[in-house]
Write a protein that holds these residues in place. Structure first.
Motif, PDB file in Angstrom:
ATOM      1  N   UNK A   1     -45.629  25.708  12.259  1.00 46.55           N
ATOM      2  CA  UNK A   1     -46.946  26.057  12.818  1.00 46.55           C
ATOM      3  C   UNK A   1     -47.219  25.269  14.093  1.00 46.55           C
ATOM      4  N   UNK A   2     -46.643  24.063  14.210  1.00 49.91           N
ATOM      5  CA  UNK A   2     -46.898  23.238  15.405  1.00 49.91           C
ATOM      6  C   UNK A   2     -46.416  23.966  16.660  1.00 49.91           C
ATOM      7  N   UNK A   3     -45.277  24.682  16.537  1.00 51.36           N
ATOM      8  CA  UNK A   3     -44.781  25.438  17.698  1.00 51.36           C
ATOM      9  C   UNK A   3     -45.103  26.931  17.576  1.00 51.36           C
ATOM     10  N   UNK A   4     -45.985  27.258  16.663  1.00 54.99           N
ATOM     11  CA  UNK A   4     -46.364  28.663  16.391  1.00 54.99           C
ATOM     12  C   UNK A   4     -45.118  29.524  16.153  1.00 54.99           C
ATOM     13  N   UNK A   5     -44.236  29.002  15.284  1.00 55.06           N
ATOM     14  CA  UNK A   5     -43.024  29.750  14.922  1.00 55.06           C
ATOM     15  C   UNK A   5     -43.142  30.314  13.504  1.00 55.06           C
ATOM     16  N   UNK A   6     -44.362  30.384  12.972  1.00 48.40           N
ATOM     17  CA  UNK A   6     -44.571  30.936  11.629  1.00 48.40           C
ATOM     18  C   UNK A   6     -44.333  32.447  11.663  1.00 48.40           C
ATOM     19  N   UNK A   7     -44.059  33.081  10.501  1.00 48.90           N
ATOM     20  CA  UNK A   7     -43.842  34.535  10.502  1.00 48.90           C
ATOM     21  C   UNK A   7     -45.032  35.281  11.129  1.00 48.90           C
ATOM     22  N   UNK A   8     -44.751  36.451  11.676  1.00 49.44           N
ATOM     23  CA  UNK A   8     -45.762  37.216  12.404  1.00 49.44           C
ATOM     24  C   UNK A   8     -47.001  37.547  11.589  1.00 49.44           C
ATOM     25  N   UNK A   9     -46.857  37.640  10.246  1.00 44.72           N
ATOM     26  CA  UNK A   9     -48.023  38.007   9.426  1.00 44.72           C
ATOM     27  C   UNK A   9     -48.801  36.782   8.932  1.00 44.72           C
ATOM     28  N   UNK A  10     -48.435  35.574   9.401  1.00 45.64           N
ATOM     29  CA  UNK A  10     -49.157  34.367   8.964  1.00 45.64           C
ATOM     30  C   UNK A  10     -50.487  34.258   9.703  1.00 45.64           C
ATOM     31  N   UNK A  11     -51.528  33.866   8.978  1.00 48.51           N
ATOM     32  CA  UNK A  11     -52.852  33.678   9.589  1.00 48.51           C
ATOM     33  C   UNK A  11     -53.122  32.181   9.656  1.00 48.51           C
ATOM     34  N   UNK A  12     -53.310  31.665  10.884  1.00 41.07           N
ATOM     35  CA  UNK A  12     -53.494  30.218  11.054  1.00 41.07           C
ATOM     36  C   UNK A  12     -54.935  29.916  11.435  1.00 41.07           C
TER      37      UNK A  12
END
Ligand code: SF4
Length: 327
Positions: free
Chosen positions: A56-67
């Motif tokens: 999440x720090x580099x916004x590399x989470x899966x496309x459907x993740x809600x941050x």
């Protein structure tokens, strides 16, 4: 707002996924900071949200993740930054070493060429200068005959050598923060120590901070300055390494440390274990997520999520047992 030594601040970070019938929370209300030139480790069982937090720090989470929440790096919120500005930080100011180098390196490009890319993109070096720098980096991270290896493809290298390439690439622009997501998981036990020592030595030499994700408490005790313990998507304890291992407060941290074998112990009894299993994201218990396994469960634990209690300036715990110590 924060001391000049603070490099990264994670505030109230939650990561969830929308399923067809409900919202599934993988990480909940995470808060912690990383200071410059320190090594912070996140520990916890598989599936507790360590890797997701790191990505999440580099916004590399899966496309459907809600941050939601904030991740401040040098006072810039990475979660609201434009994609273009984030690209200037990825690889330049924040480097990342992934878990599995075989799937992280491009299989159809020579390793040398892959490693020159960040130097050309971020530092504006020309191909010739970048190549010389990569050969020097390969030599520093212990790749033998670096000039010859420069044109090798990832499949021609062993797992340990591939991970050394990943480290060289992640360090190439001398990032201020290095994210290492279980960097030794895919390697033989005999070279795990060498790779970790390399990461620690190189980061100390560059004055970089490291966020190391691991479930190996021996490694953590050896290298960390600060340790965060995660359970079921929450940060249950955060402390200096010495304080956490000498005086763990959360029942889960105590269980983890007690269940780790020690070669110096003369106690030949069975190691204690933590009863039960980690709850599934589909069926998180109400209240404290650890309550079905906790030997100290109280009534309040079954209904209310514990709040974070600051024991001192570098030690916090989320557990109802310590609520009377809240300042
Ligand atoms: Fe155990 Fe309650 Fe503390 Fe959770 S809040 S760890 S259940 S004592």
């Amino acid at each position: 707002m924060y001391s000049s030594n603070t490099l990264l601040v994670i505030e109230n970070l939650s990561i969830s996924f929308q399923s067809s019938f409900k919202r599934l929370e993988a990480v909940r209300n995470l808060d912690f900071e990383i200071n410059a030139s320190t090594i912070t480790c996140l520990v916890g069982e598989s599936g507790c949200g360590k890797s997701l937090t790191c990505k999440a720090i580099l916004r590399l989470t899966p496309g459907n993740a809600l941050l939601s929440g904030s991740i401040f790096f040098n006072n810039i919120d990475l979660l609201t930054l434009s994609g273009k500005d984030l690209c200037k930080i990825r690889g330049a100011e924040i480097g990342m070493i992934f878990q599995e180098p075989m799937t992280s390196l491009n299989p159809v490009l020579p390793i040398g060429k892959q490693c020159t890319e960040p130097l050309i993109a971020h530092l504006g070096l020309n191909q010739e200068v970048a190549k010389a720098k990569v050969i020097e980096l390969f030599s520093r991270v212990g790749i033998p005959a670096p000039e010859k290896r420069y044109n090798d493809y990832p499949h021609q290298l062993s797992g340990g050598m591939r991970q050394r390439v990943m480290i060289a690439m992640a360090l190439s622009c001398q990032p201020q923060l290095l994210l290492a997501d279980e960097p030794t998981t895919a390697l033989d036990a005999t070279i795990q120590g060498q790779i970790l020592r390399l990461i620690v030595d190189e980061s100390r030499q560059n004055n970089s901070s490291v966020l190391l994700i691991s479930h190996d408490l021996g490694i953590v005790a050896d290298v960390a300055d600060y340790v965060g313990v995660m359970y079921a998507g929450t940060l249950v304890e955060y402390a200096t390494c010495q304080e956490l291992f000498m005086h763990p407060l959360h029942p889960y941290s105590q269980g983890l440390i007690n269940s780790a074998p020690s070669i110096s112990s003369m106690n030949f009894e069975r190691l204690p274990t933590i009863n039960g299993t980690v709850p599934s994201i589909f069926g998180m218990p109400q209240g404290c997520p650890f309550h079905p396994r906790c030997p100290n469960t109280m009534e309040i634990c079954q209904t209310k999520l514990p709040v974070k209690v600051n024991i001192n300036c570098s030690h916090s715990v989320a557990c109802w047992l310590y609520i009377d110590q809240m300042d």
